[in-house]
Design a protein around this motif. Sequence first.
Motif, PDB file in Angstrom:
ATOM      1  N   PRO A 213       0.833  -1.217   0.000  1.00 35.25           N
ATOM      2  CA  PRO A 213       0.000   0.000   0.000  1.00 35.25           C
ATOM      3  C   PRO A 213       0.861   1.258   0.000  1.00 35.25           C
ATOM      4  CG  PRO A 213       0.045  -0.955   2.192  1.00 35.25           C
ATOM      5  CD  PRO A 213       0.795  -1.911   1.294  1.00 35.25           C
ATOM      6  N   VAL A 214       1.363   1.608  -1.158  1.00 36.63           N
ATOM      7  CA  VAL A 214       2.363   2.660  -1.276  1.00 36.63           C
ATOM      8  C   VAL A 214       1.849   4.000  -0.771  1.00 36.63           C
ATOM      9  CG1 VAL A 214       3.825   3.927  -2.882  1.00 36.63           C
ATOM     10  CG2 VAL A 214       3.440   1.491  -3.219  1.00 36.63           C
ATOM     11  N   LEU A 215       0.641   4.402  -1.201  1.00 35.53           N
ATOM     12  CA  LEU A 215       0.132   5.729  -0.854  1.00 35.53           C
ATOM     13  C   LEU A 215      -0.192   5.831   0.629  1.00 35.53           C
ATOM     14  CD1 LEU A 215      -2.137   6.573  -3.926  1.00 35.53           C
ATOM     15  CD2 LEU A 215       0.232   7.222  -3.483  1.00 35.53           C
ATOM     16  N   GLU A 216      -0.653   4.769   1.246  1.00 35.98           N
ATOM     17  CA  GLU A 216      -0.926   4.801   2.687  1.00 35.98           C
ATOM     18  C   GLU A 216       0.372   4.773   3.478  1.00 35.98           C
ATOM     19  OE1 GLU A 216      -3.745   2.429   5.843  1.00 35.98           O
ATOM     20  OE2 GLU A 216      -2.472   1.246   4.511  1.00 35.98           O
ATOM     21  N   ARG A 217       1.319   3.955   3.066  1.00 33.52           N
ATOM     22  CA  ARG A 217       2.542   3.741   3.811  1.00 33.52           C
ATOM     23  C   ARG A 217       3.503   4.918   3.687  1.00 33.52           C
ATOM     24  NH1 ARG A 217       3.929  -1.471   4.857  1.00 33.52           N
ATOM     25  NH2 ARG A 217       1.697  -1.743   4.978  1.00 33.52           N
ATOM     26  N   PHE A 218       3.557   5.561   2.507  1.00 37.10           N
ATOM     27  CA  PHE A 218       4.546   6.615   2.263  1.00 37.10           C
ATOM     28  C   PHE A 218       3.895   7.921   1.829  1.00 37.10           C
ATOM     29  CE2 PHE A 218       6.517   2.499   1.183  1.00 37.10           C
ATOM     30  CZ  PHE A 218       7.498   2.452   2.163  1.00 37.10           C
ATOM     31  N   ALA A 219       2.701   8.201   2.356  1.00 38.19           N
ATOM     32  CA  ALA A 219       1.953   9.395   1.938  1.00 38.19           C
ATOM     33  C   ALA A 219       2.743  10.679   2.207  1.00 38.19           C
ATOM     34  CB  ALA A 219       0.598   9.443   2.648  1.00 38.19           C
TER      35      ALA A 219
END
Length: 391
Positions: A213-219
């Motif tokens: 979950p790229v956008l959640e993890r590295f927002a």
Amino acid sequence: MAAAPKPEEISHPPMDQLQGLEYCIDSNPSWGEAIALGFQHYILALGTAVMIPSFLVPLMGGDDGDKVRVVQTLLFVEGINTLLQTLFGTRLPTVIGGSYAFMVPIISIIHDSSLTSIEDGHVRFLSTMRAVQGALIVASSIQIILGYSQMWAICSRFFSPLGMVPVIALVGFGLFDRGFPVVGRCVEIGIPMLILFVAFSQYLKNFHFRQLPVLERFALLICVTVIWAYAHLLTASGAYKHHPELTQINCRTDKANLISSAPWIKIPYPLQWGAPTFDAGHAFGMMAAVLVSLIESTGAYKAASRLASATPPPAHVLSRGIGWQGIGILLSGLFGTLSGSTVSIENVGLLGSTRVGSRRVIQISAGFMIFFSMLGKFGDTQTSFIYTSLV
């Protein structure tokens, strides 16, 4: 026969823990992901490390070079305190950073008549810094005594969210007019940053890339990068060429003057500003901030334990953590960070946002703080980066 566990030592029931947590306090993501997450926590802590000196150093008569040295010193001590807390204190995944609660007594010291009468700006800066150092050193004894004597273990049993929230809220609301309006100084950068972070972390968080979950993890990391690139594009295109000087300082990416003022390599060391000076009035004012920091950190430790799916910290562990935090304030006074230390609420919130409560991630972020604080120009490239994106 082993003694029955005390009520406060029993883990949260499953429904009380954070749902959907992928990595708890003792489980670790891959090294690549852990380093990226640690760098994200470092970036968030860097925002506070930049904002506090950027506001206080000019009031003290310091120049851009003094501001850079204070930022580097604050980051260096934050890294040391974070490692001490995660290894020997509560051992929770908490970043120990600068606190806005200390700004009120520090501002009162800055406006002391004996210091404001000094005409030379650099001499006034050094004299004020030494006065703040002395007040922090004396005030740190409160947390050291309450923590290691286990008196705070007794006191913390009587605290409830109903009593702790108003105290923390008063600190936040009191400094609201100094923090949030900064966003309005350059709305074309500040507002997109807020909107983008909320959109990525809350509404697009189910987007996965290779099951991550790229956008959640590295927002936060993605938003800061995008907004800085956007701000640099506006600067390079001459969008602010004919705007007032104040607008250019707040919006342009080449006006912070931090990189040019930074040395290539500078290792902070105790008493680098000179011998601290001690004044009873300054110390008593700082003690009030230390008491607020006590309550703030106690609530933050409990929140961090829940967000990391850890056992709620027993009273004696909380007390031990407060004792180490007192040592952190003592180190802040010895090194001259221009702020006391407390648990970074922003980084605790990032645990919930990323749903990663790994202690290793926080320790990696502490390594970034120590490393970049010693590399002047390279570290201050990121400081300038954050100055535009967050400040």
